[in-house]
Design an enzyme around this catalytic site. Structure first.
Site, PDB file in Angstrom:
ATOM      1  NE  ARG A  84     -60.631  46.722 -72.754  1.00 45.39           N
ATOM      2  CZ  ARG A  84     -60.280  47.596 -71.837  1.00 45.39           C
ATOM      3  NH1 ARG A  84     -59.877  48.791 -72.196  1.00 45.39           N
ATOM      4  NH2 ARG A  84     -60.320  47.282 -70.590  1.00 45.39           N
TER       5      ARG A  84
ATOM      6  N   GLY B 206     -59.107  52.524 -63.488  1.00 43.05           N
ATOM      7  CA  GLY B 206     -59.635  51.331 -62.815  1.00 43.05           C
ATOM      8  C   GLY B 206     -58.448  50.528 -62.312  1.00 43.05           C
TER       9      GLY B 206
ATOM     10  CD  GLU C  30     -47.525  51.311 -67.927  1.00 42.89           C
ATOM     11  OE1 GLU C  30     -47.203  52.264 -68.675  1.00 42.89           O
ATOM     12  OE2 GLU C  30     -48.416  50.492 -68.228  1.00 42.89           O
TER      13      GLU C  30
ATOM     14  CD  GLU D 179     -55.840  47.323 -71.497  1.00 44.30           C
ATOM     15  OE1 GLU D 179     -55.605  48.548 -71.558  1.00 44.30           O
ATOM     16  OE2 GLU D 179     -56.701  46.841 -70.755  1.00 44.30           O
TER      17      GLU D 179
END
Ligand code: AMP
Length: 401
Positions: free
Chosen positions: A95, A215, A334, A384
């Site tokens: 990432r 974030g 979530e 992710e």
């Protein structure tokens, strides 16, 4: 059809280094590990998880690279190993937070890609050095294994210019000061999962994805493309977050600079001391804020948080020209039914109506809207690491790496 492909995913940040090993096409990680650098001075908390169990250890840190080397070696050495040899790893996916204006897709890493990541350190001074460090470490540990970079900015790279360009003198745009947007891997993944869940073609859908974690950012996705997003030139922009202010009047910064604050003071103030923590004075964690029912400042912090989320959705909606699905994801999205309920309250006139029972139901992904709601309101866990592993797998299938 390929037999299984072993892919290692790295998510290197300033405060932690997360690693996940997949055996694709199986979406369940075979090995997961986190090195958390923040727990104690001179020490790191190392957590590992496999099908055999979960382990936590505190290890001394003289230099971070050697801690990481030892940590990675436990994948193929010692009693907790899940591989016989490191060479079984076919690809390493990273990432990378900032890919600048160059990268719109995942790319195999070469010298040019590394040079761009290095160049973008000027715009992402905390994240890109950590990402580059992870890449260089893997070059040393697994020199024969190809690596792939998946960028958080890439998904937003096709945003139309009116969403991208700040109303500053045009030369600043030409210098690269424009809205890049972040959390792109997550927004793209949950938008795609929303289409699958609704059994619709993503190219026909208008979606707003709300990534609400430490974030927070929201993205308007039309036909599978990010057409607007709340984060901007940096991940400081947009809605209120745990410790980040989100959007504020830029005149405040001018005022504070004239009052004698330095750039570093402002950086700390806006990135670490604002948001839920700054207003409440007690915590950046929404669970603590929600539990503090008799604390006026905590309540105000929560109200600002919701007020700004609703404002952001309204603003994204205005230019999206309709909405098929509103998607909640990440830690808050979530897990907090309260946030979902408050964000969606009194919007029946826009066709958004949440069902209170469904809002508290599990498992995810789930549609929490009422039957009569024109807009589907979905809760979809973001993954992710899995999205990065899939991008790497595609390269293997196509013979690119
Ligand atoms: P993430 O960055 O996606 O890991 O999200 C972390 C944040 O999610 C934490 O700081 C919490 O504020 C928030 N969070 C996690 N679980 C809950 C919950 N049950 N209710 C409210 N907020 C939560």
């Amino acid at each position: 059809m390929l037999s299984s492909v072993t892919i290692l995913v790295m998510n290197a940040g300033s405060s932690s280094h997360k690693v996940c090993l997949y055996q694709l096409p199986d979406p369940t990680p075979r090995w997961q590990g986190v090195v958390d650098w923040t727990k104690e001075m001179g020490k790191a908390l190392v957590t590992t998880k496999t099908a055999q169990g979960k382990w936590e250890e505190v290890v001394p840190v003289t230099d971070r690279a050697s801690v990481l080397r030892d940590f990675l070696a436990t994948i193929w050495q010692g009693e907790r190993r899940v591989l016989d040899r490191p060479e079984e790893i076919r690809v390493v996916g990273h990432r990378v937070v900032h890919g600048g204006q160059v990268y719109q897709q995942p790319v195999p890493i070469d010298g040019q890609v590394k040079a761009t990541i290095r160049e973008m350190i000027k715009f992402a001074p905390v994240h890109n050095p950590a990402n580059l460090g992870g890449i260089e470490l893997m070059e040393e540990v697994l020199p024969q294994v190809p690596q792939v970079a998946v960028f958080d900015t890439a998904f937003h790279s096709q945003m139309p210019l009116p969403a991208k360009v700040y109303p500053l003198p045009y030369r600043y745009f030409e210098q690269g000061i424009y809205r890049y947007g972040f959390h792109g891997i997550s927004h793209q993944y949950v938008a795609g999962e929303a289409a699958k869940f609704l059994q619709r073609d993503l190219t026909d859908l208008k979606v707003i994805t709300c990534h609400l974690g430490n974030g927070c950012s929201l993205t308007a996705v039309r036909g599978g493309i990010s057409v607007n997003t709340t984060m901007g030139f940096t991940p400081l922009a947009g809605v209120m977050m745990g410790t980040r202010s989100g959007d504020i009047d830029p005149g405040i910064l001018i005022y504070l600079l004239r009052e004698g604050l330095t750039a570093d003071d402002l950086d700390r103030l806006l990135n670490r001391e604002s948001g839920l923590l700054g207003v409440s004075g007690i915590s950046n964690d929404l669970r603590t804020i929600l539990a503090a029912a008799d604390n006026d400042r905590a309540q105000l912090a929560y109200q600002i948080f919701i007020h700004r989320l609703r404002g952001a959705i309204g603003s994204l909606l205005a230019n999206l020209g309709g909405l098929d699905a509103l998607v909640f994801t990440a830690g808050i999205g979530e897990n907090s039914a309260q946030v979902r309920e408050d964000v969606c309250a009194n919007w029946e006139f826009w066709g958004i109506a949440v069902d209170p029972d469904r809002n508290h139901s599990r498992p995810c992904p789930i549609d929490i809207s009422r039957d009569r709601s024109k807009v589907r309101v979905l809760v979809i866990p973001t993954q992710e690491d899995w999205a990065i592993a899939q991008a790497c797998y595609e390269f293997v299938v196509k013979g690119v790496v």
